[in-house]
Design an enzyme around this catalytic site. Structure first.
Site, mmCIF file in Angstrom:
data_model
loop_
_atom_site.group_PDB
_atom_site.id
_atom_site.type_symbol
_atom_site.label_atom_id
_atom_site.label_comp_id
_atom_site.label_asym_id
_atom_site.label_seq_id
_atom_site.Cartn_x
_atom_site.Cartn_y
_atom_site.Cartn_z
ATOM 1 N N ILE A 114 0.817 -1.214 0.000
ATOM 2 C CA ILE A 114 0.000 0.000 0.000
ATOM 3 C C ILE A 114 0.853 1.267 0.000
ATOM 4 O O ILE A 114 0.349 2.370 -0.170
ATOM 5 C CB ILE A 114 -0.993 -0.028 1.184
ATOM 6 C CG1 ILE A 114 -1.776 -1.352 1.205
ATOM 7 C CG2 ILE A 114 -1.974 1.131 1.146
ATOM 8 C CD1 ILE A 114 -2.461 -1.698 -0.108
ATOM 9 N N HIS A 150 -6.312 3.634 -2.849
ATOM 10 C CA HIS A 150 -6.389 2.795 -1.662
ATOM 11 C C HIS A 150 -7.365 3.407 -0.673
ATOM 12 O O HIS A 150 -7.408 4.617 -0.478
ATOM 13 C CB HIS A 150 -5.013 2.669 -1.002
ATOM 14 C CG HIS A 150 -5.093 2.096 0.381
ATOM 15 N ND1 HIS A 150 -5.387 0.767 0.610
ATOM 16 C CD2 HIS A 150 -4.988 2.672 1.606
ATOM 17 C CE1 HIS A 150 -5.430 0.558 1.918
ATOM 18 N NE2 HIS A 150 -5.207 1.692 2.542
ATOM 19 N N GLU A 204 -9.029 -2.514 2.699
ATOM 20 C CA GLU A 204 -8.746 -3.283 3.909
ATOM 21 C C GLU A 204 -9.878 -4.280 4.125
ATOM 22 O O GLU A 204 -11.024 -3.883 4.309
ATOM 23 C CB GLU A 204 -8.643 -2.294 5.081
ATOM 24 C CG GLU A 204 -8.273 -2.936 6.370
ATOM 25 C CD GLU A 204 -8.005 -1.901 7.458
ATOM 26 O OE1 GLU A 204 -7.601 -0.768 7.146
ATOM 27 O OE2 GLU A 204 -8.218 -2.240 8.631
ATOM 28 N N HIS A 226 -2.239 -4.186 11.407
ATOM 29 C CA HIS A 226 -2.252 -3.489 12.702
ATOM 30 C C HIS A 226 -1.524 -4.264 13.777
ATOM 31 O O HIS A 226 -1.300 -3.752 14.865
ATOM 32 C CB HIS A 226 -3.693 -3.221 13.140
ATOM 33 C CG HIS A 226 -4.409 -2.320 12.186
ATOM 34 N ND1 HIS A 226 -5.109 -2.801 11.106
ATOM 35 C CD2 HIS A 226 -4.485 -0.979 12.111
ATOM 36 C CE1 HIS A 226 -5.608 -1.792 10.420
ATOM 37 N NE2 HIS A 226 -5.243 -0.673 11.005
#
Ligand code: GLN
Ligand code: ZN
Length: 755
Positions: free
Chosen positions: A432, A642, A666, A695
């Site tokens: 990304i 994105h 995501e 994350h």
């Protein structure tokens, strides 16, 4: 006299004193007593500033060590049982654990407060949630304010909004079923406050501005019928959009007043001014609680005058919403351009503006001649100042030919032109954009900024990082590598610093969540791009590899949404100007041989208006601005975009209309559920669902990634499918990043072999 009141004030301190005290407490470097002393000091200064400006009713309950929604849950005894804490005797340590998690319990979730960048702790509702009132903290602050000699008005989030914003944690359970119990607890709380001598209370129900279902609106009626006779006078607070459609409901409730946001929804003023009963308070918010611009006082006073003639002392004035969303004090800014500074007002200055308005309503405009003249002069200057108004930029937008936002050919043709030179395998892989932002990278950037590192040394340091990043991706055999964004502090700030029309404050911090604050850039004027912004770094990265290097830009909506935006032109125009500045960059990247370019738009979803009726209008110009940023690009140039995790289901046609050749989203934490929506919709262009959660430092197993990727292959035609992580990798370390990407590549190769 008109009553000047407010519902909240920045609580982090003008120089983020609370942040440092709270973090010191977490680290054990500060005692609880020291932290409490800092907090009391901030409250003291805040109340004093409010009083000095002429405020009549000062807020209590707006202060918080972490989040005021969490505080309210503690007050109502509605903290999750899973922590095993006793709400009636909650320690400060435990309070912070609710927000941040502990060894056995994950933190309560947080999410953005309406369309702001403030994050509140999300209530967890269960069928067996019980409430019990612990008013001691709130009452202590009420006593504290009274001891300092102030008239106060506590503020709370209302029961209906609180329920609505929480999450139902049990199956077959509707959170609205908790309403009777919750309202009983509020009634008890209000009675306790009445016993403390509280006369007025503000209860915010922003749900009224937010297009909630009818049963929720009905709940407002039910709730306030019961809360209306608890011995305190209630003013219902609303903000961020119009509540005009609920005029009759609001009139009929047994409450003493309502506050309306006339900055976000100026059109509702006439509706309310016309029909509001003279025996109830109408509080009008005409000073923007969420932005950094000085008000046009003359206009504000002239707008309020007829309302005052009708309602007399039942006209109240306030900021449009809590000043929590505004930076604290412009006076501490030392480096701002003095002209730009003269157009601005932070919370402290907004208080002064309200004081002037109050004075003018009481004694006539002449009694505040100087303040009005200064405000008029600032407005006149802003209307013509060359720092703001750039004719070339305005002409460029005005002269855009019809169809300027369209690519040369439709996607079906473009993708062929792209495949012809890119020669990608099936299931092409990419990332990304950002790679680990190590301590060394941050140090180098900071040292360069301070002048401690020479330009040449900085250049060498960044090139070394980029070279390493490219080398890692070569080894991994990632098909479309990136340069890694080492040179970027933040995806908006980095571009803002290089665009004309943007400026930066030193202390314009706003609380984002807990002790975390953000300092959004300020868009004060017409935006343009004096020089290429990313070409140098991207071209260097491309020189290191034969693979197609992906350039990386931040899209027009995200660029304005994560900034303070000028309020003198429509947002759509700001977005268009940014789009054209980005377009200059896209074409320069193309010339420099960067023919894959990603334009990130993670903020589209949160930039959407609260009212559904306004969605189409917003999406039309927002998507147009996105398309404009790549106008004129060759068919063979591949434009990516994105978006982070969002609910896209209801806006898929708009996302498709952005016409990016490739979109990455995501999806891993939702188990590809989001992707299914794209599949059902038959999203036409290429799509890269995230196959692992970035994350966490945890390295996913190959089986986990394979399961997600197989699921993706079921819902999206394989020739349209890309493979990538969920989002950028800047918060990760190198070790786990490489291991995570190795798993991603291994699984991709395995599935490719089956095709
Ligand atoms: N390109 C950015 C990155 O990789 C995108 C971040 C985002 O979507 N918020 O960090
Ligand atoms: Zn993201």
């Amino acid at each position: 006299m008109t009553t000047f009141h407010l519902s909240g004030y920045p609580r982090i301190g003008a120089k983020r004193e609370l942040k440092f005290a709270v973090e010191g407490f977490w680290k054990g470097a500060k005692s609880e007593a020291e932290l409490r002393e800092t907090a009391a000091g901030i409250r003291r200064l805040n109340w004093a500033a409010q009083k000095a400006a002429g405020a009549d009713l000062l807020p209590v309950g707006d202060f918080s060590f972490y989040d005021h929604v969490l505080d309210l849950l503690c007050t109502l005894g509605a903290i999750p049982k899973r922590f095993g804490f006793d709400a009636a005797n909650l320690s400060l340590q435990e309070y912070f654990q609710l927000a941040r998690g502990n060894a056995t319990q994950f933190a309560m979730e947080m999410t953005k407060w309406f369309d702001t960048n403030y994050h509140y702790i999300v209530p967890e509702w269960h069928a067996d949630t019980e409430f019990s009132v612990n008013a001691q903290n709130l009452i202590a602050q009420i006593k504290e304010a009274k001891a300092q000699g102030y008239d106060i008005k506590p503020t709370l989030i209302g029961p209906v909004t609180l329920l609505w914003l929480g999450k139902a944690k049990d199956e077959n359970f509707k959170r609205i079923s908790l309403l009777p119990k919750l309202v009983a607890a509020y009634a008890q709380l209000l009675r306790e406050l009445a016993a403390e001598g509280v006369d007025w209370i503000q209860i915010d129900e922003p749900i009224l501005a937010a297009d909630a279902d009818e049963n929720w609106i009905k709940a407002v009626e039910t709730a306030y019928k019961e809360l209306g006779n608890t011995g305190v006078r209630i003013i219902i607070g609303t903000y961020f959009a119009s509540v005009a459609e609920h005029l009759n409901l609001l009139k009929s409730l047994p409450v003493h007043g309502v506050h309306i946001d006339c900055v976000r929804a100026p059109e509702q003023l006439a509706v309310f001014a016309d029909a509001w009963p003279e025996n109830k308070v109408l509080s009008v918010g005409l000073i923007d609680g969420r932005n950094v611009w000085r008000a046009n006082l003359s206009k504000v006073i002239d707008t309020l005058k007829p309302v005052q003639e009708k309602l007399g002392n039942n006209l109240w004035i306030a900021p449009s919403c809590s000043l929590l969303h505004s930076p604290q004090d412009l006076a501490v800014e030392e480096k701002l351009d003095s002209e730009i500074k003269s157009w601005m007002a932070f919370a402290a200055q907004k208080l002064v503006e309200l004081g002037v308005v109050k004075q003018a309503l009481a004694h006539g405009k002449d009694s505040v001649k100087e303040a009005v003249a200064a405000s008029d002069a600032a407005a006149a200057d802003r209307a013509t100042n060359k720092k703001i108004h750039n004719e070339a930029v305005q002409k460029r937008v005005a002269d855009l030919p019809k169809g300027a936002d369209q690519r040369k050919s439709p996607f079906a043709e473009r993708i062929k032109a792209q495949q012809a030179w890119m020669k990608l395998p099936v299931l092409p892989t990419t990332t990304i954009g950002s790679f680990p932002q190590t301590a060394e990278i941050r140090q180098a950037r900071a040292a360069f900024k301070k002048g401690e590192l020479s330009a040449a040394d900085y250049d060498a340091a960044m090139k070394k990082e980029i070279a390493y990043c490219v080398e890692v991706q070569e080894k991994l055999e990632l098909d479309v590598p990136v340069h890694g964004e080492a040179e970027r502090n933040d995806m908006v700030e980095y571009f803002g610093e290089q665009l004309a029309g943007y400026c930066f404050t030193q202390f314009g911090w706003v609380q984002s969540y807990g002790s975390r604050c953000v300092k959004p850039p300020v868009i004060f004027g017409d935006v343009s791009r004096p020089e290429p912004m990313t070409v140098y770094w991207s071209a260097y990265a491309q020189s290191l590899t034969k693979r197609p290097m992906k350039g990386m830009l931040t899209g027009p909506v995200t660029m304005y949404k994560w900034s303070f935006v000028r309020d003198d032109v429509p947002l759509s125009l700001v977005a268009k100007q940014i789009a054209l500045a980005l377009n200059d960059e896209v074409l320069d990247l193309e010339k420099a041989g960067i023919k894959v370019i990603q334009i990130d738009e993670p903020a589209i979803r949160e930039a959407m208006p609260l009212k559904k009726a306004q969605w189409d209008g917003f999406l039309a110009w927002a998507c147009e601005a996105f398309r404009l940023s790549s106008t004129g690009a060759e068919d063979s140039t591949q434009i990516h975009t994105h978006m982070c995790y969002s609910e896209f289901n209801d806006i898929l046609p708009a996302i498709a209309s952005m016409d990016a050749d490739v979109i990455t989203i995501e999806t891993s934490r939702s188990d590809m559920e989001l992707l299914t929506a794209f599949g059902d919709f038959k999203y036409p262009n290429d799509i890269g669902p995230g196959v692992y959660d970035i994350h966490s430092p945890r390295v996913p197993t190959a089986a986990e990634v394979e399961k997600l990727l197989r699921k993706a292959m079921e819902v999206v035609p394989v020739e349209r499918l890309w493979v990538n992580p969920d989002c950028g990798l800047k918060t990760r370390g190198w070790k786990e990043t490489i291991e995570q990407l190795e798993v991603m590549m291994e699984v991709t190769k395995k599935l490719r072999a089956e095709l």
